[in-house]
Write a protein that holds these residues in place. Sequence first.
Motif, mmCIF file in Angstrom:
data_model
loop_
_atom_site.group_PDB
_atom_site.id
_atom_site.type_symbol
_atom_site.label_atom_id
_atom_site.label_comp_id
_atom_site.label_asym_id
_atom_site.label_seq_id
_atom_site.Cartn_x
_atom_site.Cartn_y
_atom_site.Cartn_z
ATOM 1 N N VAL A 139 0.826 -1.210 0.000
ATOM 2 C CA VAL A 139 0.000 0.000 0.000
ATOM 3 C C VAL A 139 0.863 1.265 0.000
ATOM 4 N N TYR A 140 1.660 1.440 1.043
ATOM 5 C CA TYR A 140 2.417 2.695 1.192
ATOM 6 C C TYR A 140 3.493 2.843 0.122
ATOM 7 N N ASN A 141 4.312 1.834 -0.055
ATOM 8 C CA ASN A 141 5.453 1.977 -0.969
ATOM 9 C C ASN A 141 5.042 2.087 -2.434
ATOM 10 N N ASN A 142 3.806 1.685 -2.759
ATOM 11 C CA ASN A 142 3.324 1.804 -4.139
ATOM 12 C C ASN A 142 2.354 2.962 -4.339
ATOM 13 N N PHE A 143 2.046 3.687 -3.263
ATOM 14 C CA PHE A 143 1.049 4.753 -3.379
ATOM 15 C C PHE A 143 1.548 5.881 -4.271
ATOM 16 N N PRO A 144 0.757 6.256 -5.296
ATOM 17 C CA PRO A 144 1.155 7.370 -6.171
ATOM 18 C C PRO A 144 0.810 8.714 -5.521
ATOM 19 N N TRP A 145 1.793 9.347 -4.941
ATOM 20 C CA TRP A 145 1.577 10.652 -4.312
ATOM 21 C C TRP A 145 1.373 11.713 -5.396
ATOM 22 N N PRO A 146 0.810 12.860 -5.048
ATOM 23 C CA PRO A 146 0.624 13.921 -6.038
ATOM 24 C C PRO A 146 1.934 14.279 -6.732
ATOM 25 N N LYS A 147 1.826 14.537 -8.009
ATOM 26 C CA LYS A 147 3.009 14.834 -8.815
ATOM 27 C C LYS A 147 3.246 16.342 -8.859
ATOM 28 N N GLU A 148 4.306 16.777 -8.225
ATOM 29 C CA GLU A 148 4.718 18.185 -8.224
ATOM 30 C C GLU A 148 3.577 19.140 -7.879
ATOM 31 N N PRO A 149 2.941 18.963 -6.716
ATOM 32 C CA PRO A 149 1.870 19.898 -6.331
ATOM 33 C C PRO A 149 2.427 21.284 -6.076
ATOM 34 N N SER A 150 1.628 22.294 -6.329
ATOM 35 C CA SER A 150 2.072 23.670 -6.109
ATOM 36 C C SER A 150 2.199 23.942 -4.617
ATOM 37 N N THR A 151 3.009 24.935 -4.289
ATOM 38 C CA THR A 151 3.170 25.333 -2.881
ATOM 39 C C THR A 151 1.834 25.752 -2.288
ATOM 40 N N LYS A 152 1.023 26.426 -3.082
ATOM 41 C CA LYS A 152 -0.297 26.869 -2.623
ATOM 42 C C LYS A 152 -1.168 25.680 -2.234
ATOM 43 N N ASN A 153 -1.188 24.656 -3.079
ATOM 44 C CA ASN A 153 -2.025 23.490 -2.794
ATOM 45 C C ASN A 153 -1.484 22.677 -1.620
ATOM 46 N N LYS A 154 -0.165 22.571 -1.508
ATOM 47 C CA LYS A 154 0.417 21.858 -0.370
ATOM 48 C C LYS A 154 0.100 22.575 0.937
ATOM 49 N N ASN A 155 0.198 23.909 0.900
ATOM 50 C CA ASN A 155 -0.121 24.688 2.101
ATOM 51 C C ASN A 155 -1.580 24.502 2.510
ATOM 52 N N LEU A 156 -2.457 24.378 1.512
ATOM 53 C CA LEU A 156 -3.871 24.186 1.808
ATOM 54 C C LEU A 156 -4.095 22.819 2.463
ATOM 55 N N VAL A 157 -3.396 21.788 1.987
ATOM 56 C CA VAL A 157 -3.485 20.462 2.605
ATOM 57 C C VAL A 157 -3.033 20.535 4.056
ATOM 58 N N GLU A 158 -1.924 21.223 4.305
ATOM 59 C CA GLU A 158 -1.407 21.344 5.670
ATOM 60 C C GLU A 158 -2.410 22.051 6.580
ATOM 61 N N LYS A 159 -3.031 23.086 6.061
ATOM 62 C CA LYS A 159 -4.020 23.843 6.837
ATOM 63 C C LYS A 159 -5.219 22.963 7.174
ATOM 64 N N ARG A 160 -5.737 22.256 6.176
ATOM 65 C CA ARG A 160 -6.910 21.401 6.389
ATOM 66 C C ARG A 160 -6.578 20.201 7.290
ATOM 67 N N ALA A 161 -5.380 19.660 7.151
ATOM 68 C CA ALA A 161 -4.970 18.527 7.987
ATOM 69 C C ALA A 161 -4.873 18.956 9.446
ATOM 70 N N GLN A 162 -4.347 20.149 9.690
ATOM 71 C CA GLN A 162 -4.241 20.650 11.060
ATOM 72 C C GLN A 162 -5.622 20.860 11.671
ATOM 73 N N GLN A 163 -6.576 21.278 10.840
ATOM 74 C CA GLN A 163 -7.949 21.448 11.333
ATOM 75 C C GLN A 163 -8.536 20.117 11.790
ATOM 76 N N VAL A 164 -8.232 19.038 11.050
ATOM 77 C CA VAL A 164 -8.686 17.705 11.449
ATOM 78 C C VAL A 164 -8.115 17.351 12.819
ATOM 79 N N LEU A 165 -6.813 17.581 12.991
ATOM 80 C CA LEU A 165 -6.170 17.271 14.275
ATOM 81 C C LEU A 165 -6.726 18.140 15.396
ATOM 82 N N ASP A 166 -6.986 19.408 15.113
ATOM 83 C CA ASP A 166 -7.508 20.317 16.141
ATOM 84 C C ASP A 166 -8.903 19.898 16.592
#
Length: 458
Positions: free
Chosen positions: A363-390
């Motif tokens: 599963v993990y070692n074959n997972f296709p992660w996003p290909k060259e995501p923009s800094t803007k989109n990565k930052n949005l993932v980080e923001k939304r992920a932190q909201q889940v944890l909060d």
Amino acid sequence: ATIVHGNALRTDWEEIISKDYLDYILGNPPFYGKQYQTKEQKRDMKLIFNNVTGSGVLDYVTAWYIKSAAYIQGTKIKVAFVSTNSIAQGEQVGVLWNELFKSYNLKIHFAHRTFEWTNEARGRAAVHVVIIGFANFDVSDKKIFDYENIRGEPDEIKAKNINPYLVQGDDVVILRRTKPICEVPEISFGNQPNDGGGLIIEMDVIEGFLEEAPEAKKYIRRFVGSREFIQGRDRWCLWLKGANPRELKSIQMVMERIEQVKEHRLNSKRKETNELAKTPTLFGYISHKDTPYVIIPSVSSKRRVYVPIGFMDAETIASNLCLTVNNATIYHFGCLTSEMHMAWLKYVGGRLKSDFRYSNSIVYNNFPWPKEPSTKNKNLVEKRAQQVLDIRAEFTDSSLADLYDPLTMPPKLVKAHQKLDKAVDLCYRPQPFTTETNRIEFLFELYKEYTEPLLKYE
């Protein structure tokens, strides 16, 4: 009609009926998983698979696929079997279908995805099955039958090609890998005590243990497996890596437990475990780094929309019933706890009964992660992920089992995950994914894009 009573795997089918008079082979072969096969059935498997690498993990039903594949070579005979759905999931796919494609040039003509099947026998049990129709020639009219409700009627989907995971896509099989196909932190198994219980301190004895040996407190750490992590249970272990020998000898209760570990390992029938008796203060397998890490339970209920994944502090020891990702960021956490990753897990991962079973190598070692995501989109993932944890942190009295039960999952947590899903989706492409099938088809294409250069290099 000709009726023959015997072992179909040890019978020459052409002695019963010539290929020239046969149009179809169909049936419902026995399902037995590897742990339920008798000695005779294991001998059948060895005979049919003839030392195919990894075939020891396969269900008994897969022998009929190989037997049929060999029989229909050079003919127009079509085959269809009712089978356990496990042959279209996890490591079995790589072993079985790699052999069927390479040695027998099979093509899947139609497939019924997982549905619940019962019979009219007394004491009948419902099982989750698939039906796969195949031949050693191709056809243009391929069909997938999808069950939104596994007890209901299927929807018919026309497909250009059906892969072994029973989705539309190229004939790709996911094989075990020791390293990720993308540039992401590596994953490890948690720590295995192999101690006979000597290094583990259960919740009902921790208080008495510390009363009698308060000086041992510095060596006690929280110990977390899949159940403890998800259900919020307390458990501890003696973590004696780097411990001062003089101090250990002064703590009688600790020394008694070390002796217990040594005796357990010496009495084992495995030479590797006997060797571990030389270091009875240490876990049998250690992967822990004294840094925070992402923890992934190896097994999680099929009822959950998301497998609960989280961060652990550097002091907590993960057991071998979990997987750990050191140096993972909030972005990595966000992608792993997204709908995209869940789709990959559902189709590529194996199952324990019908629950999700997470594999590092598949599963993990074959997972296709996003290909060259923009800094803007990565930052949005980080923001939304932190909201889940909060939001999780707001429910201090609720376990992850409570929070991720579909019936009790807090609406605000549901909404936070939905926002995270959209953020992760944007890292893959701007167009939305409308269905789970849409997601997995996209991921298989991306997987192919990532791995084709690796195959050429190899």
